[in-house]
Design a protein around this motif. Sequence first.
Motif, short mmCIF file in Angstrom:
data_model
loop_
_atom_site.label_atom_id
_atom_site.label_comp_id
_atom_site.label_asym_id
_atom_site.label_seq_id
_atom_site.Cartn_x
_atom_site.Cartn_y
_atom_site.Cartn_z
N CYS A 57 1.04 -1.18 -0.07
CA CYS A 57 0.13 -0.03 0.07
C CYS A 57 0.78 1.29 0.02
CB CYS A 57 -0.84 0.01 1.12
SG CYS A 57 -2.12 1.35 1.08
N PRO A 58 0.68 1.96 -1.05
CA PRO A 58 1.66 3.31 -1.04
C PRO A 58 1.12 4.21 -0.21
CG PRO A 58 0.28 3.03 -3.10
CD PRO A 58 0.02 1.79 -2.10
N LEU A 59 0.06 4.49 0.52
CA LEU A 59 -0.43 5.13 1.56
C LEU A 59 0.12 4.68 2.93
CD1 LEU A 59 -4.29 5.53 0.28
CD2 LEU A 59 -2.22 7.04 -0.42
N LYS A 60 0.95 3.88 2.96
CA LYS A 60 1.44 3.41 3.92
C LYS A 60 2.98 3.40 4.01
CE LYS A 60 0.08 1.32 8.18
NZ LYS A 60 1.07 1.92 9.24
N PRO A 61 3.66 4.53 4.16
CA PRO A 61 5.04 4.70 3.68
C PRO A 61 5.66 3.89 4.64
CG PRO A 61 4.18 6.85 3.84
CD PRO A 61 3.00 5.84 4.28
N ASP A 62 5.37 3.59 5.93
CA ASP A 62 6.18 2.72 6.81
C ASP A 62 6.39 1.40 6.55
OD1 ASP A 62 6.38 5.09 8.48
OD2 ASP A 62 5.03 4.45 9.92
N THR A 63 5.52 0.89 5.87
CA THR A 63 5.54 -0.57 5.62
C THR A 63 5.30 -0.93 4.12
OG1 THR A 63 2.99 -0.80 5.64
CG2 THR A 63 4.20 -1.30 7.72
N TYR A 64 5.44 0.08 3.14
CA TYR A 64 5.39 0.11 1.75
C TYR A 64 6.56 -0.44 1.22
CZ TYR A 64 4.59 1.26 -3.12
OH TYR A 64 4.36 1.34 -4.46
N SER A 65 6.37 -1.63 0.34
CA SER A 65 7.67 -2.40 0.04
C SER A 65 8.13 -1.91 -1.35
CB SER A 65 7.19 -3.96 -0.27
OG SER A 65 5.94 -3.99 -1.49
N GLY A 66 7.31 -0.95 -1.95
CA GLY A 66 7.86 -0.37 -3.29
C GLY A 66 7.02 -0.83 -4.43
N MET A 67 6.39 -1.86 -4.32
CA MET A 67 5.35 -2.58 -5.27
C MET A 67 4.08 -2.70 -4.84
SD MET A 67 6.85 -3.98 -7.99
CE MET A 67 5.79 -5.28 -8.55
N PRO A 68 3.11 -1.63 -5.35
CA PRO A 68 1.83 -1.54 -4.96
C PRO A 68 1.05 -2.78 -5.37
CG PRO A 68 2.22 -0.22 -7.00
CD PRO A 68 3.53 -0.79 -6.56
N SER A 69 0.30 -3.29 -4.51
CA SER A 69 -0.52 -4.39 -4.91
C SER A 69 -1.98 -4.46 -3.81
CB SER A 69 0.20 -5.75 -4.48
OG SER A 69 0.58 -5.66 -3.11
N LEU A 70 -3.01 -5.12 -4.53
CA LEU A 70 -3.98 -4.97 -3.38
C LEU A 70 -3.98 -5.76 -2.23
CD1 LEU A 70 -7.10 -5.94 -5.96
CD2 LEU A 70 -6.41 -3.67 -4.84
N HIS A 71 -4.75 -5.33 -1.17
CA HIS A 71 -4.52 -5.84 0.24
C HIS A 71 -4.93 -7.45 0.23
CE1 HIS A 71 -5.17 -6.60 4.48
NE2 HIS A 71 -4.51 -5.34 4.71
N PRO A 72 -4.10 -8.42 0.89
CA PRO A 72 -4.86 -9.68 0.78
C PRO A 72 -6.20 -9.86 1.57
CG PRO A 72 -2.98 -9.18 2.40
CD PRO A 72 -3.01 -8.12 1.71
N LEU A 73 -6.55 -8.87 2.30
CA LEU A 73 -7.97 -8.91 2.80
C LEU A 73 -8.80 -8.00 2.07
CD1 LEU A 73 -7.32 -9.86 6.42
CD2 LEU A 73 -7.95 -11.47 4.36
N ALA A 74 -8.68 -7.53 0.83
CA ALA A 74 -9.50 -6.48 0.26
C ALA A 74 -10.86 -6.66 0.36
CB ALA A 74 -8.79 -6.31 -1.34
N ILE A 75 -11.48 -5.48 0.41
CA ILE A 75 -12.93 -5.52 0.58
C ILE A 75 -13.50 -5.20 -0.95
CG2 ILE A 75 -14.79 -4.42 1.51
CD1 ILE A 75 -13.23 -3.59 3.93
N SER A 76 -14.36 -5.78 -1.53
CA SER A 76 -14.77 -5.36 -2.84
C SER A 76 -16.09 -5.24 -2.75
CB SER A 76 -14.47 -6.63 -3.80
OG SER A 76 -15.03 -7.85 -3.25
#
Length: 76
Positions: A57-76
């Motif tokens: 998640c790019p909105l979470k700089p503390d934990t962002y890995s550099g590769m944006p991806s959907l959350h494993p528990l994403a709500i749809s």
Amino acid sequence: MRIESGWRPVSLDEAVSRYATAVKRCPACHGRVSINGSYSGPGFGKSMTHRRAHGGCPLKPDTYSGMPSLHPLAIS
Ligand SMILES: [Zn+2]
């Protein structure tokens, strides 16, 4: 932010004052989030916190890995 049958973007102020009990999701990774912070004034000290940390998640700089991806528990 889930409103009735659909999603719409809302400000943090709106989220807290009008939709405090609604389910909220991150606009970037769609993971479930909660709004934290002071309730003493408009726009004061509020922040969005993911219920579960997520490295894509790019909105979470503390934990962002550099590769944006959907959350494993994403709500749809
Ligand atoms: Zn996110």
